[in-house]
Design a protein around this motif. Structure first.
Motif, mmCIF file in Angstrom:
data_model
loop_
_atom_site.group_PDB
_atom_site.id
_atom_site.type_symbol
_atom_site.label_atom_id
_atom_site.label_comp_id
_atom_site.label_asym_id
_atom_site.label_seq_id
_atom_site.Cartn_x
_atom_site.Cartn_y
_atom_site.Cartn_z
ATOM 1 N N ALA A 37 5.325 -10.491 -6.795
ATOM 2 C CA ALA A 37 6.725 -10.069 -6.722
ATOM 3 C C ALA A 37 6.914 -8.570 -6.557
ATOM 4 O O ALA A 37 7.878 -8.127 -5.919
ATOM 5 C CB ALA A 37 7.464 -10.541 -7.974
ATOM 6 N N LEU A 38 6.037 -7.758 -7.123
ATOM 7 C CA LEU A 38 6.270 -6.316 -7.129
ATOM 8 C C LEU A 38 6.237 -5.670 -5.741
ATOM 9 O O LEU A 38 7.075 -4.801 -5.453
ATOM 10 C CB LEU A 38 5.280 -5.627 -8.060
ATOM 11 C CG LEU A 38 5.589 -5.740 -9.560
ATOM 12 C CD1 LEU A 38 4.466 -5.099 -10.385
ATOM 13 C CD2 LEU A 38 6.930 -5.095 -9.901
ATOM 14 N N PRO A 39 5.290 -6.025 -4.861
ATOM 15 C CA PRO A 39 5.254 -5.313 -3.579
ATOM 16 C C PRO A 39 6.574 -5.367 -2.809
ATOM 17 O O PRO A 39 7.003 -4.348 -2.244
ATOM 18 C CB PRO A 39 4.121 -6.034 -2.819
ATOM 19 C CG PRO A 39 3.212 -6.514 -3.898
ATOM 20 C CD PRO A 39 4.139 -6.941 -5.015
ATOM 21 N N GLN A 40 7.230 -6.521 -2.776
ATOM 22 C CA GLN A 40 8.486 -6.615 -2.029
ATOM 23 C C GLN A 40 9.636 -5.929 -2.737
ATOM 24 O O GLN A 40 10.616 -5.541 -2.101
ATOM 25 C CB GLN A 40 8.835 -8.091 -1.793
ATOM 26 C CG GLN A 40 8.986 -8.908 -3.060
ATOM 27 C CD GLN A 40 9.180 -10.384 -2.771
ATOM 28 O OE1 GLN A 40 10.139 -10.755 -2.121
ATOM 29 N NE2 GLN A 40 8.265 -11.217 -3.258
ATOM 30 N N ARG A 41 9.537 -5.732 -4.045
ATOM 31 C CA ARG A 41 10.606 -5.089 -4.810
ATOM 32 C C ARG A 41 10.348 -3.605 -5.051
ATOM 33 O O ARG A 41 11.222 -2.881 -5.504
ATOM 34 C CB ARG A 41 10.783 -5.808 -6.145
ATOM 35 C CG ARG A 41 11.366 -7.225 -5.993
ATOM 36 C CD ARG A 41 11.287 -7.982 -7.309
ATOM 37 N NE ARG A 41 12.049 -9.225 -7.283
ATOM 38 C CZ ARG A 41 11.568 -10.390 -6.866
ATOM 39 N NH1 ARG A 41 10.306 -10.450 -6.418
ATOM 40 N NH2 ARG A 41 12.320 -11.477 -6.879
ATOM 41 N N LEU A 42 9.136 -3.173 -4.759
ATOM 42 C CA LEU A 42 8.744 -1.803 -5.094
ATOM 43 C C LEU A 42 9.605 -0.744 -4.405
ATOM 44 O O LEU A 42 9.979 0.248 -5.050
ATOM 45 C CB LEU A 42 7.267 -1.596 -4.775
ATOM 46 C CG LEU A 42 6.574 -0.453 -5.531
ATOM 47 C CD1 LEU A 42 6.685 -0.641 -7.026
ATOM 48 C CD2 LEU A 42 5.111 -0.365 -5.103
ATOM 49 N N PRO A 43 9.945 -0.870 -3.109
ATOM 50 C CA PRO A 43 10.782 0.169 -2.497
ATOM 51 C C PRO A 43 12.093 0.403 -3.245
ATOM 52 O O PRO A 43 12.508 1.559 -3.427
ATOM 53 C CB PRO A 43 11.026 -0.377 -1.083
ATOM 54 C CG PRO A 43 9.823 -1.221 -0.803
ATOM 55 C CD PRO A 43 9.514 -1.874 -2.119
ATOM 56 N N ALA A 44 12.737 -0.677 -3.704
ATOM 57 C CA ALA A 44 13.983 -0.512 -4.459
ATOM 58 C C ALA A 44 13.711 0.081 -5.839
ATOM 59 O O ALA A 44 14.438 0.967 -6.304
ATOM 60 C CB ALA A 44 14.696 -1.850 -4.596
ATOM 61 N N LEU A 45 12.648 -0.386 -6.518
ATOM 62 C CA LEU A 45 12.339 0.105 -7.858
ATOM 63 C C LEU A 45 11.969 1.586 -7.844
ATOM 64 O O LEU A 45 12.232 2.309 -8.806
ATOM 65 C CB LEU A 45 11.204 -0.715 -8.473
ATOM 66 C CG LEU A 45 11.544 -2.161 -8.859
ATOM 67 C CD1 LEU A 45 10.284 -2.916 -9.264
ATOM 68 C CD2 LEU A 45 12.573 -2.203 -9.979
ATOM 69 N N LEU A 46 11.359 2.042 -6.754
ATOM 70 C CA LEU A 46 10.970 3.457 -6.635
ATOM 71 C C LEU A 46 12.034 4.265 -5.893
ATOM 72 O O LEU A 46 11.795 5.431 -5.553
ATOM 73 C CB LEU A 46 9.626 3.579 -5.919
ATOM 74 C CG LEU A 46 8.426 2.877 -6.559
ATOM 75 C CD1 LEU A 46 7.151 3.190 -5.782
ATOM 76 C CD2 LEU A 46 8.274 3.241 -8.022
ATOM 77 N N ASP A 47 13.186 3.660 -5.665
ATOM 78 C CA ASP A 47 14.304 4.327 -4.980
ATOM 79 C C ASP A 47 13.867 4.878 -3.625
ATOM 80 O O ASP A 47 14.247 5.981 -3.226
ATOM 81 C CB ASP A 47 14.864 5.460 -5.847
ATOM 82 C CG ASP A 47 16.278 5.860 -5.429
ATOM 83 O OD1 ASP A 47 17.028 4.983 -4.963
ATOM 84 O OD2 ASP A 47 16.618 7.051 -5.548
#
Length: 350
Positions: free
Chosen positions: A252-262
């Motif tokens: 799950a993290l790779p696809q959500r990482l851009p948003a989580l890292l702004d």
């Protein structure tokens, strides 16, 4: 708007080291054979050397604590566990406050816990201990699990942005060892083998020292919604921490990482304060987020020395970073909780 800073962090643990005793007890609940051998191998690989508890351990076979709180065949009710939490929590919080150092002019008090509840509660005890003004704005955050510290810092950040004169005291306190269960399932026993007790206290203000808090992000992962769960039961709180969590995070993290890292790249962050929910959780973050080599060393050290203390754990990691900070380093804090969900906070050393 004026910037907001995490100025200082104080931490405390109870004086009783219990990892070996708790492990021996858990192992004794599993019948001889393949499952016990599996448990032993998994425990060896957990990356934990010490955990701390408000309960004094008993080294005799088949026993957990010296006073019989966990009597074999007669583990305590939820009420008994809450009575113990109410009795033990203030003293541990006061020790964390002493480690934090002097605090003046506190306008807001935020407390977070998922392991115990009482009213009037920990916020009242802290306010009385520190002699805070009767007008202090209090917020209690409950049942958000290991990510509650970041949620509490977000609330503190919002308070200071709304009023730059605000000075916010944030206290995260968990007595996880009050929720041991007498159950033989290997996954359940491995779950409780992770957890210890601890407390953190932090000061958040507009004073330009410590870590500048640059923003917060959250991501819900409904595809794994039951893999971390925490529910009140008759004999303590029932914890579900599935062995599938690391795999779910890795997916799950790779696809959500851009948003989580702004929108920033992982390489843009020098400091990675990752909640050490377990060795395999840290491995999953390392694999999927690709932080700089060795960036998770502080998280692994806290896991080894304290286990997973739920909400205060990431504050122990950030305290280590504060102690060795070098001006101008960008960081990301990340913690996981029920849902499955991830909370992140971007920061920079000043």
């Amino acid at each position: 708007m004026a910037p907001v800073f995490l100025n200082r962090i104080g931490t405390a643990t109870p004086r009783h080291e219990v990892h070996g005793t708790f492990r021996a007890f858990a192992e004794g609940l599993i019948p001889e054979g393949r499952e016990r051998r599996l448990f032993s191998r998994m425990a060896d690989r957990a990356g934990i050397a010490r955990r701390w508890s408000v309960l004094e351990p008993d080294g005799r076979p088949g026993l957990v604590d010296a006073e019989g709180f966990y009597a074999p065949g007669g583990f305590p009710s939820t009420r008994a566990r809450m009575v113990r939490w109410e009795a033990e929590a203030p003293a541990l919080a006061f020790r964390a406050l002493e480690a934090l150092g002097p605090v003046e002019g506190i306008t807001h008090l935020i407390t977070a816990s998922c392991t115990g509840f009482a009213a009037p509660g920990l916020d009242h005890a802290i306010a009385a201990r520190l002699g805070l003004e009767e007008s202090v704005a209090r917020t209690n955050i409950g049942f958000m699990g290991c990510q509650a510290a970041i949620v509490a810092l977000r609330a503190a950040h919002d308070a200071v942005r709304a009023d730059p004169a605000a000075r916010v005291l944030v206290v995260n306190l968990e007595l996880c060892t009050l929720h041991l269960q007498e159950r033989p399932e290997v996954e359940q026993l491995l779950c409780f083998l992770l957890f210890g007790d601890g407390c953190s206290a932090a000061l958040v203000s507009a004073d330009p020292e410590g870590l500048r808090l640059d923003g917060f992000r959250c991501a819900l992962m409904p595809e794994a919604s039951e893999q971390i769960a925490w529910r009140v039961a008759d004999n303590g709180f029932d914890m579900v921490l599935s062995g599938e969590v690391p795999k779910s995070l890795a997916r799950a993290l790779p696809q959500r990482l851009p948003a989580l890292l702004d929108g920033a790249e992982p390489a843009a962050f020098d400091l990675w304060a990752i909640h050490p929910g377990g060795r395999s959780v840290l491995d999953a973050v390392e694999e999927s987020c690709r932080p700089p080599q060795g960036a998770l060393a502080a998280s692994r050290a806290v896991l080894e020395g304290h286990g997973n203390m739920s909400s205060p754990t990431i504050m122990f990691v950030m305290r280590a970073m504060l102690a060795e900070r070098e001006r101008g380093r960008r960081g990301i804090a990340m913690a996981f909780g029920p849902g499955l969900s991830a909370e992140t906070m971007r920061f920079e050393t000043v």
